[in-house]
Structure formats: C-alpha cells, structure tokens
Design an enzyme around this catalytic site. Sequence first.
Site, PDB file in Angstrom:
ATOM      1  N   CYS A 262       0.845  -1.195   0.000  1.00 53.45           N
ATOM      2  CA  CYS A 262       0.000   0.000   0.000  1.00 53.45           C
ATOM      3  C   CYS A 262       0.886   1.254   0.000  1.00 53.45           C
ATOM      4  CB  CYS A 262      -0.900  -0.003   1.229  1.00 53.45           C
ATOM      5  SG  CYS A 262      -2.009   1.416   1.273  1.00 53.45           S
TER       6      CYS A 262
ATOM      7  N   CYS B 110     -16.704  -8.905   5.776  1.00 53.54           N
ATOM      8  CA  CYS B 110     -16.019  -7.623   5.559  1.00 53.54           C
ATOM      9  C   CYS B 110     -14.753  -7.842   4.743  1.00 53.54           C
ATOM     10  CB  CYS B 110     -15.621  -7.006   6.892  1.00 53.54           C
ATOM     11  SG  CYS B 110     -16.999  -6.825   8.034  1.00 53.54           S
TER      12      CYS B 110
HETATM   13  N1  SAM Z   1      -6.544   0.647   3.078  1.00 52.49           N
HETATM   14  C1  SAM Z   1      -7.823   1.032   3.519  1.00 52.49           C
HETATM   15  C2  SAM Z   1      -7.782   2.207   4.478  1.00 52.49           C
HETATM   16  O1  SAM Z   1      -6.856   2.299   5.262  1.00 52.49           O
HETATM   17  O2  SAM Z   1      -8.681   3.026   4.418  1.00 52.49           O
HETATM   18  C3  SAM Z   1      -8.603  -0.110   4.141  1.00 52.49           C
HETATM   19  C4  SAM Z   1      -7.880  -1.158   4.976  1.00 52.49           C
HETATM   20  S1  SAM Z   1      -7.186  -0.594   6.524  1.00 52.49           S
HETATM   21  C5  SAM Z   1      -6.217  -1.988   7.004  1.00 52.49           C
HETATM   22  C6  SAM Z   1      -8.579  -0.523   7.605  1.00 52.49           C
HETATM   23  C7  SAM Z   1      -8.375  -0.049   9.012  1.00 52.49           C
HETATM   24  O3  SAM Z   1      -7.774  -1.066   9.792  1.00 52.49           O
HETATM   25  C8  SAM Z   1      -7.478   1.145   9.240  1.00 52.49           C
HETATM   26  O4  SAM Z   1      -8.099   2.365   8.985  1.00 52.49           O
HETATM   27  C9  SAM Z   1      -7.161   1.020  10.708  1.00 52.49           C
HETATM   28  O5  SAM Z   1      -8.088   1.728  11.490  1.00 52.49           O
HETATM   29  C10 SAM Z   1      -7.271  -0.497  10.971  1.00 52.49           C
HETATM   30  N2  SAM Z   1      -5.946  -1.068  11.260  1.00 52.49           N
HETATM   31  C11 SAM Z   1      -4.960  -1.270  10.368  1.00 52.49           C
HETATM   32  N3  SAM Z   1      -3.870  -1.764  10.967  1.00 52.49           N
HETATM   33  C12 SAM Z   1      -4.160  -1.885  12.282  1.00 52.49           C
HETATM   34  C13 SAM Z   1      -3.441  -2.324  13.421  1.00 52.49           C
HETATM   35  N4  SAM Z   1      -2.171  -2.734  13.320  1.00 52.49           N
HETATM   36  N5  SAM Z   1      -4.043  -2.313  14.615  1.00 52.49           N
HETATM   37  C14 SAM Z   1      -5.335  -1.879  14.713  1.00 52.49           C
HETATM   38  N6  SAM Z   1      -6.065  -1.455  13.681  1.00 52.49           N
HETATM   39  C15 SAM Z   1      -5.495  -1.439  12.471  1.00 52.49           C
HETATM   40 FE1  SF4 Z   2      -2.733   1.297   3.413  1.00 52.04          FE
HETATM   41 FE2  SF4 Z   2      -5.010   1.113   4.762  1.00 52.04          FE
HETATM   42 FE3  SF4 Z   2      -2.699   0.166   5.808  1.00 52.04          FE
HETATM   43 FE4  SF4 Z   2      -3.060   2.783   5.605  1.00 52.04          FE
HETATM   44  S1  SF4 Z   2      -4.272   1.352   6.853  1.00 52.04           S
HETATM   45  S2  SF4 Z   2      -1.207   1.660   5.014  1.00 52.04           S
HETATM   46  S3  SF4 Z   2      -4.236   2.913   3.701  1.00 52.04           S
HETATM   47  S4  SF4 Z   2      -3.760  -0.610   4.009  1.00 52.04           S
END
Ligand code: SAM
Ligand code: SF4
Length: 343
Positions: free
Chosen positions: A65, A109
């Site tokens: 990403c 989801c």
């Molecule tokens: N890439 C898209 C975005 O960020 O909008 C969608 C996928 S992203 C993985 C979705 C959400 O997962 C993020 O906005 C964040 O709130 C949550 N997330 C990601 N990594 C995380 C982590 N290590 N611990 C807790 N929540 C996490």
């Molecule tokens: Fe990419 Fe979503 Fe991870 Fe942010 S939370 S780095 S936008 S996958």
Amino acid sequence: MTPQAALNTSRLGEVRTDWSLDEVRALLALPFADLLFHAQRVHRQFFNPNEVQISTLLSIKTGACPEDCAYCSQSIRFETGLKSEPLMDIEAVLEKARVAKANGATRFCMGAAYRSPKPKQLAQIAEMVKAVRGMGMETCVTLGMLNAQQAQQLKDAGLDYYNHNLDTSESHYSKVITTRTYQDRLDTLEAVRAAGINVCCGGILGMGETQLDRAQLLHTLATLAEHPQSVPINQLMQVPGTPLYGAAKIEPLEFVRVIAAARLLMPRSHVRLSAGRSEMSEETQALCFLAGANSIFYGDKLLTTENPEEHQDRDLFNRLGITAEAPRTHSAEHQHCGLAAAS
Ligand code: SAM
Ligand code: SF4
Ligand code: DTB
C-alpha cells in the site's frame, strides 16, 4: 465550566449529535461504576444486552500500500515481512465467505490495501459484493478513499456497510499518517453516507494518544451529521517494523471506558470490540460487552494479524450467555445464524 459540570446524566439515552467536548470528557472521567451503570442502562434501551453482531474479515488485496499509516503492516514504506498478494479472484473470495457463514458470521467484511480503488478494481469488488450478498450475508468493504460516484457504484452493487476509520483525533492524526488528511477521511465518510450506505467508522487506541485525543475522536464521531451505524474500537495490533511498534499500551480499564463512552454517545450504533482481542483477557472483553460493545470480528485472522481462535470465542460466548444477533439489514429468511447459542 469543568467537564464534570457539563454532564447532565438525565439526558443519557437521547440520540444527539450536538455533544460538547466537555460532555465527552466528563463521561470518560466518571467513576468507573457510574460509567458502566449508565452505559449498560442505555445499552438495554436500544439493544438486547446478550446479543453480539458477528462479522468475519478477509483481506482481498494484501500489502504494497502506498500510504504511510504508522500502525499498518501493509504499507510499502515499512519492512514488516508481509507477503503482498494481488486482488483475489471472486471464486476464492466466495469460498471464504461460505466458510465464514457456515461458522456463524452474518456479515462479511472485505479489506483491500488501497489508497483508493481504481475503476477496474472497484468493478471486480462490486461483483464480489453482489455475490456475497446473494449468499444471504451482509456485506462490508474497506478500500480507502471514495468519491461520490465510487460510493454510488458500491451502493448499486448492494453494499450494506463501508468501513473507513478516523483512526484518532484530528490533532494526533498527523503523527500517524501524512499521506492523506483528516478532511479526506471526513469527505469519504460523507460520500458513503450520501450514497445511502451504512457507515462503519471508528479508531485505534494505543497509538501514543492522550486521554484528550480519545475524547476528541469520540466527539468527532458523535457529532457527525449522523452517527456511524457501526463504530469499531481497535486496540493497536503492534506490528514489528512499523513506526508504532513498541508504543505504550493502553491500560485495559481505559479501553473499557472508551467503549462505554462510545455506547453512551452513539446509543443506536453497534460498537465493535475490534482488533486487539487476542491480547486482551477474557475479563477485559467481558467488561467491554458489559460497557455496551455488541459486535466483534470472529475468525482466527483479522486482515494480516491474529484474532482469538473461533473455539475460544464460542467458549467465551457460552460462558457469558451471549448469542449471535440476527442481521438487521436483510430479510427474515436469512436470519438464522449457526454460532452456538448459550447453553
Ligand atoms: N486501506 C484502507 C484504508 O486504510 O482506508 C482499508 C484497509 S485498513 C487496514 C482498515 C483499518 O484497519 C485502518 O483504517 C485502521 O483503522 C485499521 N488497522 C490497520 N492496521 C491496524 C493495526 N495494526 N491495529 C489496529 N487497527 C489497524
Ligand atoms: Fe494502506 Fe489502509 Fe494500511 Fe493505511 S491502513 S497503510 S491505507 S492498508
Ligand atoms: C477496523 O476498524 N478494524 C479492522 C477493519 N476495520 C477493517 C481491521 C483491523 C486490522 C488489524 C490489523 C491487521 O490485521 O492487519
């Protein structure tokens, strides 16, 4: 006025979008027993307290990403050792959805590591949404930023929920993400809402934020034009190689307080006890349910990190007398859920 003086507890239970920041701070500062009492009372006004909504997550496009979210295993900027995977094909996604449904999930989801989906990707994902919905499951996707036209395309495919988190307060935000603004996030949320898709929006705790940042995040969520229908509260899953690896962990009772405040601020919304359950005791999780959490991710994987094993969750639910909530957005014929009922 002190935050405490701002709070009129007799108004708790009203669905309001005009909360003041002082009211939010006062809720978070209540004696623990008072906070949980109010949260449980309001929870019972709107929900069956012994039912929890069950979602299962699948990463349909993993890693590489371009964004720089400091918590994330999937950013191309950090060495996390994660193997990137292209967008899955629809048959493989449907197979995972069938398994999730058989295991008792009512919502599927799908998450993709995009900044924003490209037209061809969105068209493929719209087909997945149609097909998963055709199986009788609720659908949710999280694909990054969307404009109005992209949101409409997903609505036309029958999408039930779009997840897009604010993650933290506006003031803490720039310490976590620099590649998109807080306003970008608010704009996406508005596009989703305007298209008539249910909004799933929350944040992450344990990213070095202060108590004030937590209050500000809750305040922003609870004063949106409409409350998000689903509010995921994540505890940071610390991923080696990300800048937030090693951040100070949030104390469990503080986490419970945020859940209780979310329940009181957004009484009609589902509050999801999201990422981080694998690192919480069963007692902390039980307190979260008592505080008004009524949704979880079920299945031994989140997107790229661990979740409790399914048998552990079934066992915990049995001991707590919790059963799966039937979906609210679908017709009665789809309302059966296979997750073990309380014994
Ligand atoms: N890439 C898209 C975005 O960020 O909008 C969608 C996928 S992203 C993985 C979705 C959400 O997962 C993020 O906005 C964040 O709130 C949550 N997330 C990601 N990594 C995380 C982590 N290590 N611990 C807790 N929540 C996490
Ligand atoms: Fe990419 Fe979503 Fe991870 Fe942010 S939370 S780095 S936008 S996958
Ligand atoms: C949300 O608020 N939490 C989920 C979902 N929305 C997409 C994601 C949690 C991801 C945890 C880290 C991982 O597994 O990569």
